[in-house]
Design a protein around this motif. Structure first.
Motif, PDB file in Angstrom:
ATOM      1  N   GLY A 142       0.789  -1.230   0.000  1.00 35.40           N
ATOM      2  CA  GLY A 142       0.000   0.000   0.000  1.00 35.40           C
ATOM      3  C   GLY A 142       0.816   1.272   0.000  1.00 35.40           C
ATOM      4  N   VAL A 143       2.126   1.142   0.041  1.00 39.19           N
ATOM      5  CA  VAL A 143       3.051   2.278  -0.030  1.00 39.19           C
ATOM      6  C   VAL A 143       4.199   1.869  -0.943  1.00 39.19           C
ATOM      7  CG1 VAL A 143       2.481   3.167   2.270  1.00 39.19           C
ATOM      8  CG2 VAL A 143       4.324   1.494   2.007  1.00 39.19           C
ATOM      9  N   PRO A 144       4.891   2.836  -1.544  1.00 39.40           N
ATOM     10  CA  PRO A 144       6.051   2.481  -2.364  1.00 39.40           C
ATOM     11  C   PRO A 144       7.125   1.820  -1.505  1.00 39.40           C
ATOM     12  CG  PRO A 144       5.348   4.743  -2.784  1.00 39.40           C
ATOM     13  CD  PRO A 144       4.610   4.286  -1.571  1.00 39.40           C
ATOM     14  N   VAL A 145       7.752   0.762  -2.034  1.00 36.72           N
ATOM     15  CA  VAL A 145       8.841   0.102  -1.324  1.00 36.72           C
ATOM     16  C   VAL A 145      10.047  -0.018  -2.245  1.00 36.72           C
ATOM     17  CG1 VAL A 145       7.354  -1.172   0.248  1.00 36.72           C
ATOM     18  CG2 VAL A 145       8.027  -2.223  -1.905  1.00 36.72           C
ATOM     19  N   ARG A 167       4.702  -6.750 -10.501  1.00 35.22           N
ATOM     20  CA  ARG A 167       4.164  -5.666 -11.332  1.00 35.22           C
ATOM     21  C   ARG A 167       3.277  -4.724 -10.515  1.00 35.22           C
ATOM     22  NH1 ARG A 167       2.332  -8.481 -17.101  1.00 35.22           N
ATOM     23  NH2 ARG A 167       4.466  -8.911 -17.853  1.00 35.22           N
ATOM     24  N   ALA A 168       2.508  -5.278  -9.594  1.00 40.51           N
ATOM     25  CA  ALA A 168       1.600  -4.452  -8.797  1.00 40.51           C
ATOM     26  C   ALA A 168       2.349  -3.581  -7.803  1.00 40.51           C
ATOM     27  CB  ALA A 168       0.595  -5.340  -8.064  1.00 40.51           C
ATOM     28  N   VAL A 169       3.394  -4.140  -7.167  1.00 39.44           N
ATOM     29  CA  VAL A 169       4.127  -3.400  -6.131  1.00 39.44           C
ATOM     30  C   VAL A 169       5.158  -2.465  -6.732  1.00 39.44           C
ATOM     31  CG1 VAL A 169       5.603  -3.664  -4.088  1.00 39.44           C
ATOM     32  CG2 VAL A 169       3.718  -5.253  -4.482  1.00 39.44           C
ATOM     33  N   ARG A 170       5.769  -2.867  -7.843  1.00 38.25           N
ATOM     34  CA  ARG A 170       6.742  -2.048  -8.575  1.00 38.25           C
ATOM     35  C   ARG A 170       7.924  -1.606  -7.701  1.00 38.25           C
ATOM     36  NH1 ARG A 170       3.674   2.552 -11.860  1.00 38.25           N
ATOM     37  NH2 ARG A 170       5.776   2.668 -12.780  1.00 38.25           N
ATOM     38  N   PRO A 171       8.640  -2.537  -7.096  1.00 43.84           N
ATOM     39  CA  PRO A 171       9.796  -2.163  -6.267  1.00 43.84           C
ATOM     40  C   PRO A 171      11.006  -1.808  -7.126  1.00 43.84           C
ATOM     41  CG  PRO A 171       9.689  -4.530  -6.453  1.00 43.84           C
ATOM     42  CD  PRO A 171       8.464  -3.996  -7.167  1.00 43.84           C
ATOM     43  N   ARG A 172      11.953  -1.122  -6.528  1.00 42.08           N
ATOM     44  CA  ARG A 172      13.224  -0.905  -7.220  1.00 42.08           C
ATOM     45  C   ARG A 172      13.987  -2.209  -7.344  1.00 42.08           C
ATOM     46  NH1 ARG A 172      18.374  -0.755  -6.304  1.00 42.08           N
ATOM     47  NH2 ARG A 172      18.191  -0.972  -4.048  1.00 42.08           N
ATOM     48  N   LEU A 173      13.907  -3.043  -6.290  1.00 48.75           N
ATOM     49  CA  LEU A 173      14.619  -4.305  -6.252  1.00 48.75           C
ATOM     50  C   LEU A 173      13.678  -5.407  -5.782  1.00 48.75           C
ATOM     51  CD1 LEU A 173      17.223  -6.047  -6.262  1.00 48.75           C
ATOM     52  CD2 LEU A 173      17.675  -5.199  -3.940  1.00 48.75           C
ATOM     53  N   ARG A 192      14.154 -16.446 -14.454  1.00 44.51           N
ATOM     54  CA  ARG A 192      13.938 -15.925 -15.809  1.00 44.51           C
ATOM     55  C   ARG A 192      12.535 -15.363 -15.966  1.00 44.51           C
ATOM     56  NH1 ARG A 192      16.882 -20.603 -16.912  1.00 44.51           N
ATOM     57  NH2 ARG A 192      15.019 -21.796 -17.514  1.00 44.51           N
ATOM     58  N   MET A 193      11.554 -16.051 -15.402  1.00 42.42           N
ATOM     59  CA  MET A 193      10.171 -15.612 -15.559  1.00 42.42           C
ATOM     60  C   MET A 193       9.860 -14.374 -14.720  1.00 42.42           C
ATOM     61  SD  MET A 193       8.638 -17.674 -17.716  1.00 42.42           S
ATOM     62  CE  MET A 193       6.895 -17.597 -17.317  1.00 42.42           C
ATOM     63  N   VAL A 194      10.112 -14.468 -13.405  1.00 39.21           N
ATOM     64  CA  VAL A 194       9.765 -13.347 -12.518  1.00 39.21           C
ATOM     65  C   VAL A 194      10.705 -12.169 -12.754  1.00 39.21           C
ATOM     66  CG1 VAL A 194       9.379 -12.645 -10.132  1.00 39.21           C
ATOM     67  CG2 VAL A 194       8.866 -14.982 -10.825  1.00 39.21           C
ATOM     68  N   GLY A 195      11.982 -12.460 -12.949  1.00 35.79           N
ATOM     69  CA  GLY A 195      12.930 -11.384 -13.206  1.00 35.79           C
ATOM     70  C   GLY A 195      12.711 -10.735 -14.555  1.00 35.79           C
ATOM     71  N   GLY A 196      12.366 -11.535 -15.560  1.00 33.35           N
ATOM     72  CA  GLY A 196      12.197 -10.984 -16.897  1.00 33.35           C
ATOM     73  C   GLY A 196      10.874 -10.298 -17.126  1.00 33.35           C
ATOM     74  N   LEU A 197       9.812 -10.777 -16.474  1.00 31.68           N
ATOM     75  CA  LEU A 197       8.474 -10.258 -16.743  1.00 31.68           C
ATOM     76  C   LEU A 197       7.900  -9.392 -15.622  1.00 31.68           C
ATOM     77  CD1 LEU A 197       6.859 -13.472 -18.317  1.00 31.68           C
ATOM     78  CD2 LEU A 197       7.762 -11.470 -19.512  1.00 31.68           C
ATOM     79  N   GLY A 198       8.491  -9.458 -14.435  1.00 32.09           N
ATOM     80  CA  GLY A 198       7.924  -8.723 -13.301  1.00 32.09           C
ATOM     81  C   GLY A 198       8.049  -7.219 -13.411  1.00 32.09           C
ATOM     82  N   ALA A 200      10.477  -5.241 -12.133  1.00 29.50           N
ATOM     83  CA  ALA A 200      11.192  -4.518 -11.074  1.00 29.50           C
ATOM     84  C   ALA A 200      12.409  -3.823 -11.674  1.00 29.50           C
ATOM     85  CB  ALA A 200      11.632  -5.481  -9.970  1.00 29.50           C
ATOM     86  N   GLY A 201      12.843  -2.750 -11.029  1.00 23.85           N
ATOM     87  CA  GLY A 201      14.040  -2.067 -11.510  1.00 23.85           C
ATOM     88  C   GLY A 201      15.232  -2.992 -11.561  1.00 23.85           C
ATOM     89  N   GLU A 202      15.318  -3.904 -10.566  1.00 27.58           N
ATOM     90  CA  GLU A 202      16.378  -4.900 -10.511  1.00 27.58           C
ATOM     91  C   GLU A 202      15.822  -6.149  -9.845  1.00 27.58           C
ATOM     92  OE1 GLU A 202      20.855  -5.565  -8.532  1.00 27.58           O
ATOM     93  OE2 GLU A 202      19.793  -3.656  -8.284  1.00 27.58           O
TER      94      GLU A 202
END
Length: 215
Positions: A142-145, A167-173, A192-198, A200-202
């Protein structure tokens, strides 16, 4: 500067200025982390997140060690011998300080495993308003992390849900957790799946003993 260390499966430690906060030391994790813990946070009472007897023994043996968790966790740990004064019940919306870290409890339900099984209480923990550990749920903080720990393998999870969670949370890492049931090939696929499609910045995997610094 906070140093985060992976201890296996869903267990992590946060270290800063000789203070150690530990989350979810369960039976799939290296419980040596308890030797230097000052505070323990437990998301829920499943054995892969809470090794009841070792955790209760650690709290009983050390006057400076405190534990926080939902009601079922508190009941089990106290019954196993931990002094009730050092074990604290928490629920969604509670805020406190543990080992020098600000902590907020977010969420209240474990993800459903099967319709025939009860849904236990599960609280996620937001640490210093920058890092979020959801336990066995896909609770949005509910807040940026800056840092999100992402479950990637569980009886209650499919990989597409983990991708959508990032995708919903959109963290930097994003750091994958909850992966003890995966083979090395399975870990590679989930990365590969979560890192490639999620998105996140990293995305960074931490093997047992690996660390990252959070400034």
């Amino acid at each position: 500067m906070t140093t985060i260390t992976a201890w296996g499966h869903a267990c992590l430690s946060f270290d800063r200025d000789d203070h150690r906060l530990v989350i979810d030391p369960g039976t799939f994790s290296d419980l040596g982390v308890l030797d230097t813990a000052e505070a323990i946070l437990i998301t829920h009472d499943h054995v892969d997140h809470l090794a009841v007897d070792p955790v209760a023994a650690a709290v009983a043996e050390r006057d400076d060690l405190r534990l926080w968790g939902p009601r079922s966790v508190v009941e089990q740990v106290v019954e196993a011998g931990a002094p009730a004064a050092r074990v604290h019940q928490v629920g969604a919306g509670d805020d406190w300080v543990a080992a020098g870290y600000s902590v907020r409890a977010i969420g209240h339900d474990h993800r459903e495993i099967h319709a025939d099984l009860p849904v236990p209480e599960n609280v996620g923990y937001l640490i210093d308003d920058v890092a979020f550990h959801p336990g066995d749920a896909l609770t949005e903080p509910g807040v940026p992390v800056e840092l999100l720990f992402v479950p990637v393998a569980a009886p209650w999870l499919k990989l597409g849900e983990a991708i959508d969670y990032v995708r919903a949370v959109r963290p930097r890492l994003a750091v994958p957790i909850h992966d003890a049931i995966l083979s090395e090939a399975g870990k590679g696929l989930s990365d590969r799946m979560v890192g490639g499609l999620g998105g996140a910045g990293e995305y960074r995997r931490l093997e047992v003993g690996d660390t990252l610094d959070l400034g």
